[in-house]
Design an enzyme around this catalytic site. Sequence first.
Site, PDB file in Angstrom:
ATOM      1  N   CYS A 112       0.947  -1.174  -0.024  1.00 37.35           N
ATOM      2  CA  CYS A 112      -0.075  -0.056  -0.049  1.00 37.35           C
ATOM      3  C   CYS A 112       0.669   1.284   0.066  1.00 37.35           C
ATOM      4  O   CYS A 112       0.521   2.350  -0.897  1.00 37.35           O
ATOM      5  CB  CYS A 112      -0.848   0.017   1.215  1.00 37.35           C
ATOM      6  SG  CYS A 112      -0.213  -0.630   2.596  1.00 37.35           S
ATOM      7  N   HIS A 117      -2.716   6.252   4.541  1.00 38.58           N
ATOM      8  CA  HIS A 117      -1.386   6.219   4.950  1.00 38.58           C
ATOM      9  C   HIS A 117      -0.640   7.750   4.399  1.00 38.58           C
ATOM     10  O   HIS A 117      -1.185   8.201   3.310  1.00 38.58           O
ATOM     11  CB  HIS A 117      -0.538   5.189   4.350  1.00 38.58           C
ATOM     12  CG  HIS A 117      -1.048   3.828   4.609  1.00 38.58           C
ATOM     13  ND1 HIS A 117      -1.693   3.655   5.743  1.00 38.58           N
ATOM     14  CD2 HIS A 117      -0.742   2.486   4.033  1.00 38.58           C
ATOM     15  CE1 HIS A 117      -1.734   2.169   5.916  1.00 38.58           C
ATOM     16  NE2 HIS A 117      -1.179   1.576   4.835  1.00 38.58           N
TER      17      HIS A 117
END
Length: 342
Positions: free
Chosen positions: A131, A244
């Site tokens: 990710c 994130h």
Amino acid sequence: MKQHGLVVAVVGATGAVGREMVSILEESSLNVAELIPLASERSRGEHIEFKGESVEVEVLEEDSFAGVDLALFSAGGAVSKKFAPLAVAAGCTVVDNTSAFRMDPNVPLVIPEVNAEALKGHHGLISNPNCSTIQMVVALEPLHRCFGLKRVVCSTYQSASGAGQRALDELRDQTVDILNFKEPKHEKFPRILAFDIIPQIGSFYEDGISEEERKMIQEPRKIMGLPDLQVSATCARVPVFICHAVSVNAEFEKDVDLEQARDALRAFPGVKLFDGENPYATARDVSGENDVYVGRLRRDPCRKNALDFWVVADNLRKGAALNSVQIAEALVQADILSFKRN
Ligand code: A2P
């Protein structure tokens, strides 16, 4: 394939990424005739919504993939290692969101905006990158095309959802416990995450690098076709639920031109540049969005050929489910979903 579309399985359909996969499949250009949500025994009898219908979750079995055209896997590396080869043997094309096969030279590791050409000649199994790697590489690629990337130093600020649904629940419970003066517990994280930052994602190798940091070092080399790219990463878990952030210092072969860098980022598909009066995005802005948000773009004050910037993205979407569905869309567009002809 069914007469009017694809049979698509989602392995881990009840998980944090799996649920996003189902919802992104609803919006995607893929013509899904039948969705088969697969999970563990724990989810037997559960239902999920797909295109306004309630679909019963099935328990993953060795023969779950007969007649399935496409399977998106996000149920952990052990499940992928066991079941992805079985799916491929049954003639199903697999897009795997775990780290199980990412560094296998026979398995393409793909971000469609960056290296869709790597899909050609695939053998039925395609890996979706890590990710944080996806969002960093989406921002690095347009800059690399201008200036030639040489070295990256990055720090990640990764949300709880990257560790799955139970990790999300754990952060919520820890937060509630602490606010109620109760002793918090941890199981999915190595320490208490609520109101703290943990500089450890995965276990540590002998050289002190963590598993997540190793992914940030190795995967950009494969995706960008830069085997000698120097990367140094520090990965931290922060008490954020979704999205994130990555702080990046990137050094290039050529001297950088800030205006050219801005133009290149603005022109790259899937990137939104925050600039001027509004110089950055945060998790709160980006949760539920598809793009990669680049901000705080500036020169490294010490080097003419280096830039600093901040990258935020929804880790469950572009970092996982969306990129997996985009890989499948790219396969369909190139008419190479079925690997039997490759
Ligand atoms: P289940 O909900 O039945 O446990 P997350 O990444 O959010 O932790 O989600 C993991 C997903 O992978 C869930 O859908 C989970 O199903 C599924 N899963 C975990 N282990 C297995 C397994 N052994 N077989 C099938 N699905 C699994």
